[in-house]
Design a protein around this motif. Structure first.
Motif, PDB file in Angstrom:
ATOM      1  N   THR A  73       0.834  -1.198   0.000  1.00 32.16           N
ATOM      2  CA  THR A  73       0.000   0.000   0.000  1.00 32.16           C
ATOM      3  C   THR A  73       0.870   1.249   0.000  1.00 32.16           C
ATOM      4  OG1 THR A  73      -0.134   0.043   2.412  1.00 32.16           O
ATOM      5  CG2 THR A  73      -1.876  -1.145   1.248  1.00 32.16           C
ATOM      6  N   HIS A  75       0.356   5.962   0.040  1.00 28.96           N
ATOM      7  CA  HIS A  75      -0.560   7.102  -0.012  1.00 28.96           C
ATOM      8  C   HIS A  75       0.161   8.360  -0.454  1.00 28.96           C
ATOM      9  CE1 HIS A  75       0.949   7.705   4.206  1.00 28.96           C
ATOM     10  NE2 HIS A  75       0.957   8.951   3.802  1.00 28.96           N
ATOM     11  N   SER A 125      -4.983  10.156  -1.576  1.00 32.24           N
ATOM     12  CA  SER A 125      -5.063   9.046  -2.518  1.00 32.24           C
ATOM     13  C   SER A 125      -4.353   7.862  -1.882  1.00 32.24           C
ATOM     14  CB  SER A 125      -4.383   9.431  -3.832  1.00 32.24           C
ATOM     15  OG  SER A 125      -4.278   8.309  -4.677  1.00 32.24           O
ATOM     16  N   THR A 127      -3.276   3.804  -2.597  1.00 27.48           N
ATOM     17  CA  THR A 127      -3.105   2.815  -3.662  1.00 27.48           C
ATOM     18  C   THR A 127      -2.726   1.470  -3.061  1.00 27.48           C
ATOM     19  OG1 THR A 127      -2.341   4.573  -5.133  1.00 27.48           O
ATOM     20  CG2 THR A 127      -1.869   2.317  -5.809  1.00 27.48           C
ATOM     21  N   ARG A 129      -1.339  -2.458  -4.296  1.00 33.38           N
ATOM     22  CA  ARG A 129      -0.717  -3.135  -5.427  1.00 33.38           C
ATOM     23  C   ARG A 129      -0.306  -4.542  -5.009  1.00 33.38           C
ATOM     24  NH1 ARG A 129       2.445  -0.466  -2.464  1.00 33.38           N
ATOM     25  NH2 ARG A 129       4.630  -0.877  -2.168  1.00 33.38           N
ATOM     26  N   PRO A 135      -3.534  -2.581  -9.980  1.00 36.30           N
ATOM     27  CA  PRO A 135      -3.606  -1.815  -8.731  1.00 36.30           C
ATOM     28  C   PRO A 135      -5.000  -1.220  -8.525  1.00 36.30           C
ATOM     29  CG  PRO A 135      -2.222  -0.707 -10.350  1.00 36.30           C
ATOM     30  CD  PRO A 135      -2.633  -1.997 -10.948  1.00 36.30           C
ATOM     31  N   ARG A 137      -7.170   2.004  -6.419  1.00 38.38           N
ATOM     32  CA  ARG A 137      -6.921   3.340  -5.880  1.00 38.38           C
ATOM     33  C   ARG A 137      -8.212   3.920  -5.321  1.00 38.38           C
ATOM     34  NH1 ARG A 137      -5.573   8.655  -9.199  1.00 38.38           N
ATOM     35  NH2 ARG A 137      -4.667   9.858  -7.524  1.00 38.38           N
ATOM     36  N   THR A 139      -9.641   7.722  -3.560  1.00 35.55           N
ATOM     37  CA  THR A 139      -9.290   9.123  -3.348  1.00 35.55           C
ATOM     38  C   THR A 139     -10.405   9.819  -2.578  1.00 35.55           C
ATOM     39  OG1 THR A 139     -10.305   9.808  -5.426  1.00 35.55           O
ATOM     40  CG2 THR A 139      -7.974   9.233  -5.506  1.00 35.55           C
TER      41      THR A 139
END
Length: 148
Positions: A73, A75, A125, A127, A129, A135, A137, A139
C-alpha cells in the motif's frame, strides 16, 4: 470420445483463466481524521477540529483492502489552500506487502506560521498493489480550518 475430452479441457482452462482475471484488489475507505499526535496531550492521539499554526497534526486515512494474499500500500496526501487551490504541502509513503485487512495510513504535518488563517483541504489518494493484479486506488478530500 475425443470431442467431449476437448470440451472438458476447454471449459476447465477457461474457468481457470476467468478465476485469475476476476481477482482484483479492492479498497474501501472507512474514515479520514486530523489528529493531535500522542505526546502533545499526554499519551493518546486525539481528534482535532482546527489546526493552529506552529503545531503538528497527523492526517489519517483508514480503509480495508482485499483481493490478494499480500498487498503493498501507499498514499499521497496533498494539502492545499481551499480558496486558491495553491498546493501547500505534499506527503507520500509506500509500504511493503502485507496480508489484506484493515489499514490506517498517516502522515504528520507541522502547520507553518506563514499559513494564513482560513480553510484548507487535504486531498488524499491510497493505492494498493500486488504482483499479477491491477492496482486499486481510492481518493477523497477533507477540509479543515487553520487558526492562529
Amino acid at each position: 470420445m475425443r470431442r467431449p475430452l476437448i470440451a472438458v479441457l476447454v471449459v476447465a482452462l477457461s474457468a481457470g483463466a476467468a478465476g485469475q482475471a476476476s481477482a482484483e484488489l479492492t479498497i474501501a475507505p472507512s474514515g479520514v481524521r486530523m489528529m493531535v499526535p500522542a505526546g502533545f496531550r499526554g499519551g493518546e492521539s486525539v481528534p482535532a477540529f482546527a489546526a493552529r499554526t506552529g503545531r503538528t497534526y497527523r492526517f489519517e486515512v483508514s480503509y480495508d483492502v482485499d483481493g490478494a494474499a499480500l498487498i503493498g500500500t501507499g498514499h499521497v496526501f496533498v494539502v492545499e489552500d481551499a480558496a486558491t487551490g495553491r498546493r501547500m504541502a505534499v506527503r507520500s509513503k509506500r509500504f511493503p506487502p502485507e496480508p489484506p485487512g484493515p489499514y490506517r495510513e498517516s502522515s504528520d504535518l507541522t502547520v507553518p506560521d506563514a499559513w494564513e488563517p482560513g480553510v484548507y483541504r487535504l486531498r488524499w489518494s491510497v493505492t494498493a498493489r500486488s504482483r499479477g493484479v491491477a492496482p486499486a486506488r481510492a481518493t477523497g478530500t477533507r477540509s479543515f480550518l487553520v487558526v492562529r
